[in-house]
Design a protein around this motif. Structure first.
Motif, short mmCIF file in Angstrom:
data_model
loop_
_atom_site.label_atom_id
_atom_site.label_comp_id
_atom_site.label_asym_id
_atom_site.label_seq_id
_atom_site.Cartn_x
_atom_site.Cartn_y
_atom_site.Cartn_z
N VAL A 29 37.03 64.62 15.18
CA VAL A 29 36.92 63.22 15.12
C VAL A 29 37.00 62.74 16.56
CG1 VAL A 29 37.74 61.14 14.00
CG2 VAL A 29 37.34 62.99 12.55
N VAL A 30 37.93 62.98 16.97
CA VAL A 30 38.47 62.36 18.49
C VAL A 30 37.46 62.67 19.34
CG1 VAL A 30 40.04 62.49 20.20
CG2 VAL A 30 41.07 62.39 18.05
N ASN A 31 36.92 63.84 19.27
CA ASN A 31 35.73 64.45 20.21
C ASN A 31 34.53 63.52 19.98
OD1 ASN A 31 36.96 66.36 21.43
ND2 ASN A 31 36.13 67.88 20.14
N LEU A 32 34.19 63.09 18.58
CA LEU A 32 32.94 62.45 18.31
C LEU A 32 33.16 60.98 19.01
CD1 LEU A 32 30.33 62.31 17.02
CD2 LEU A 32 31.30 61.97 14.68
N LEU A 33 34.41 60.34 18.54
CA LEU A 33 34.52 58.95 18.73
C LEU A 33 34.57 58.60 20.28
CD1 LEU A 33 34.95 56.14 18.06
CD2 LEU A 33 37.19 56.21 18.19
N LEU A 34 35.21 59.57 21.17
CA LEU A 34 35.12 59.41 22.53
C LEU A 34 33.82 59.82 23.04
CD1 LEU A 34 38.92 60.84 23.66
CD2 LEU A 34 38.05 58.63 23.37
N SER A 35 33.05 60.60 22.45
CA SER A 35 31.82 60.89 23.03
C SER A 35 30.91 59.60 23.06
CB SER A 35 31.42 62.05 22.31
OG SER A 35 31.81 63.22 22.56
N ILE A 36 31.08 58.85 21.86
CA ILE A 36 30.37 57.75 21.49
C ILE A 36 30.82 56.56 22.59
CG2 ILE A 36 29.78 56.10 19.81
CD1 ILE A 36 29.64 58.21 17.67
N VAL A 37 32.05 56.47 22.53
CA VAL A 37 32.61 55.57 23.30
C VAL A 37 32.06 55.53 24.94
CG1 VAL A 37 34.36 54.45 24.08
CG2 VAL A 37 34.29 54.82 21.78
N THR A 38 32.23 56.52 25.24
CA THR A 38 31.85 57.11 26.74
C THR A 38 30.27 57.23 27.06
OG1 THR A 38 32.20 59.26 26.55
CG2 THR A 38 34.06 58.11 27.26
N LEU A 39 29.52 56.91 26.04
CA LEU A 39 28.19 57.01 25.96
C LEU A 39 27.64 58.45 26.36
CD1 LEU A 39 27.00 53.95 28.05
CD2 LEU A 39 27.00 54.47 25.71
#
Lengths: 366, 374
Positions: A29-39
């Protein structure tokens, strides 16, 4: 932890996977969210963390694996792949479809290079006991097994597809090395035919069974519909059975087709897993693999159902369950000490091949 | 003094030797491998980040490594010797995020919210921006290939006689404003799949099917439809779609590169629905343009409403070969608002705004310019 200096290596060292679904879920989940937030920038780091989670939890002879790639290298590869894809798609759609055709040609011509780079990148960045793996396969070999053999299989209406599978496994596995030791691969063609045509047979049988189930359910549905006051029924104009029955029909329909596919997959995957590892040797050390089709089916079907029911949230748990099952089915059979592998000086491979392979979903499962 | 027990690997062979690293608060450390002792400073070791409960690697620049499962001791050691470099602090924050269910629940919610914002706002805006940035010369006339493909898939040659085609083409081209690229008008027989329809391709081609030309009550109705398609063209809608579809693929690969199963399972549905909602938005934009176009060319918007009504009725009834069946004519006479509940529900899944809504808009807006551009 056993001390290999004093204890002799037993004859069979099982692989073990110690990851937990709940732990990996949080990481994913952290991977996915940070991936989205950092484009998408973080996705390279996410990949390294994901692989390290699975490597670091896979243990054999008391030691785990590690993935040593630099996220920056993966990021560069990823940017390049996306740039090329977007470029060709936009040109192909807006200027001329010939660009798409050119892209496909370039892709096919570049396939051997991609295969070699992808396998090499993954291998040199994988270590066990602080000694790296390597990949020595040649472009010629990749062209033979990944271009020539698929054409042969196509020309023979897939009858020779099992030989293609065998050629690809042989190329990939015998190309790998651990330290200065090499893997070898020695498999008879017979079992590959069994794996492939067995799964085709199961697919046909399961599909027919699924159709029968579907027919039975439809009959029941029609009966319920007529019984519940569908007065226009079959003769009148209104033939709409209502949203509820439609949904049930769809669920049963899609479900039974999915499960037939899964049954065929289970046979194929478990056979291939066993054939591949049993035929592989690292130096003089062998492997033992005993995956079963029902065992694989149990894991994969529960995974599928729960992923659908949780709208994808179960996906990380599913990955962990599968990794654990695969580890349970595998053992290393050492002949002599495992302490004597010698590291090799290796050049690092760029990430482009690896990422290109991931983006195009080349299955190099090893 | 903190003790970290693990296995020592020299990096030159796969030999594994039990070892202990003792670290003092001052940063001095000693490594005990068998009965040998090496002394040094802990800052010369690089410590791998905490990741779940996977083993940690403490590596020297020369390639030797100590691997330990005692994550707790490593964390305590890092805290004690004040190893607070940027890297370690970042990794500690990561582990904290990954380790607490509370934050994880929040992050799942945040992910869903962001994904929704991205699909419904960021993506359309970005695609429109890119579409607007492409100069007309770059894409004009690039429809030849798309048209050839559509011809192969759906269309047959038009069966309208040449004079009718030429007359209509002349009339429409004469009433064409300056767009960012030249307009090209084509006629095709739509057949069973397409039927009565008109479409605007991204390179300036506007295509009418024979069936639409036959269905239309008069040429004014066709011209109002032409105005609607001009709206699609001028707002670069087809271009925007092409770009958006490419972007979605790129983004899925880029952001979800290592979770490739998820987009297949849920992504497709979500993007599909968002795409439909967005398409309705495009239709409204094209309708706005059509209204302005009608005022410009002194066409009563009622013509457009009539055309829509005829189109709708041709779908709801058996119109007969020459659009004169009783059923069809009766349908034309019905008041707007006849749509039943079923139809309202499918509105959410249809590409065009509810037809009655559109018909009403064009029926009531002709005299009041303020309503023409909401």
């Amino acid at each position: 932890m056993p001390n290999p200096d004093t204890t002799p290596e037993p004859g069979r060292l099982p692989f073990e996977f110690t990851g937990e679904g709940s732990e990996y879920f949080r990481i994913a989940v952290v991977n996915l969210l940070l991936s989205i937030v950092t484009l998408g920038i973080y996705s390279a780091w996410a990949r390294v963390r994901t692989l390290n989670y699975f490597y670091g939890n896979t243990r054999v002879a008391g030691s785990t694996f590690s993935f040593l790639a630099s996220p920056i290298a993966i990021l560069k590869g990823r940017l390049l792949v996306v740039g090329v894809l977007v470029g060709f798609t936009v040109l192909g759609n807006l200027v001329s479809p010939w660009f798409l055709a050119a892209f496909v040609v370039v892709l096919i011509a570049g396939l051997p290079w991609l295969v070699v780079r992808a396998a090499r990148f993954r291998a040199v960045n994988t270590a066990w006991r602080n000694v790296r793996f390597n990949f020595h396969g040649t472009m010629g070999g990749a062209a033979r097994s990944f271009l020539l053999w698929p054409i042969v299989a196509l020309l023979t209406a897939w009858i020779l597809h099992p030989l293609e599978l065998r050629a690809q496994r042989k190329y990939l596995i015998s190309g790998h090395g651990y330290g200065t030791s090499r893997f070898t691969f020695d498999a008879e063609p017979g079992p590959f035919f069994g794996a492939f045509f067995g799964s085709v047979g199961i697919a046909i049988v399961a599909f027919v069974a699924a159709l029968l189930v579907l027919a039975a359910v439809s009959l029941v549905m029609v009966a319920i519909f007529i019984g519940s006051g569908g007065e226009d029924g079959l003769l009148g104009g209104s033939s709409d059975p209502g949203p509820f029955t439609t949904v049930i029909g769809q669920v049963v329909g899609i479900g039974s087709v999915a499960f037939s596919a899964l049954a065929a997959q289970s046979w194929f995957q478990s056979r291939m897993f066993n054939i591949t590892y049993r035929a592989s040797r690292l130096g003089k050390h062998g492997f033992e693999a005993n995956m079963t089709a029902p065992g694989f089916f149990r894991i994969a079907s529960v995974n599928l159902v729960l992923i659908v029911l949780t709208l994808g949230l179960f996906f990380p748990f599913a990955q962990v369950r599968l990794a654990r099952y695969k580890a349970e089915c595998l053992a290393l059979c050492p002949l002599g000490s495992l302490d004597d592998f010698v590291a090799e000086e290796t050049a690092r491979a760029g990430a482009f091949g690896d990422e290109a392979a991931a983006a195009l979903d080349l299955n190099l499962g090893f | 003094m903190i003790e970290i027990r693990g296995n020592w690997f020299d990096g030159r062979s796969s030999r594994q030797t039990p070892a202990t690293l003792r670290v003092a608060g001052s940063g001095d450390c000693s490594l005990h491998v068998g009965d040998r002792v090496y002394r040094g400073r802990i800052r010369d070791w690089s410590v791998s980040p905490r990741l779940g409960d996977t083993p940690r690697r403490l590596t020297l620049a020369t390639g030797e490594a100590l691997e330990t499962t005692d994550n707790h001791a490593v964390d305590r050691m890092l805290a004690e010797v004040g190893e607070r470099s940027g890297g370690h602090r970042r990794h500690a924050v990561l582990h904290m995020l990954e380790n607490r269910w509370g934050t994880v629940v929040l992050m799942v919610a945040a992910t869903a919210l962001l994904a929704w914002l991205f699909v419904s706002y960021a993506m359309p805006a970005l695609s429109q921006g890119l579409a607007d940035a492409i100069p007309g010369e770059f894409i004009q006339g690039s429809d030849a290939q798309s048209l050839a493909m559509l011809d192969g898939l759906f269309f047959e040659d038009s069966r309208l006689d040449q004079a009718r085609q030429d007359g209509l083409r002349e009339r429409l081209l004469a009433a064409t404003p300056d767009l960012y690229l030249p307009v090209n008008i084509e006629f095709r027989r739509g057949g069973n799949v397409v039927g009565a329809n008109a479409l605007a391709l991204h390179g300036g081609t506007i295509l009418f099917t024979d069936e639409l030309v036959e269905l239309a009550g008069n040429d004014e109705q066709l011209q109002t439809i032409y105005g609607h398609e001009l709206g699609h063209l001028q707002h670069r809608h087809a271009l925007r779609r092409v770009i958006q579809n490419s972007l979605i693929n790129a983004v899925l690969i880029f952001v979800l590169g290592d979770a490739s199963g998820i987009p297949d399972l849920v992504g497709g549905e979500v993007f599909g629905l968002a795409d439909l909602a967005w398409t309705r938005e495009l239709e409204r934009e094209a309708d706005d343009y059509a209204l302005a176009y009608m005022r410009e060319h002194d066409l009563a918007p009622q013509h457009f409403a009539d055309a829509l009504k005829r189109l709708e009725c041709s779908h709801r009834t058996e119109p007969g070969d020459d659009y004169a069946s009783e059923e069809f004519l009766a349908c034309l006479d019905e008041e707007p608002g006849w749509e039943d509940d079923d139809f309202q529900w499918t509105f959410y899944l249809s590409t065009h705004p509810a037809t009655s809504e559109r018909i009403e808009r064009f029926t009531t807006s002709p005299t009041d310019p303020s309503r023409a551009r909401p």
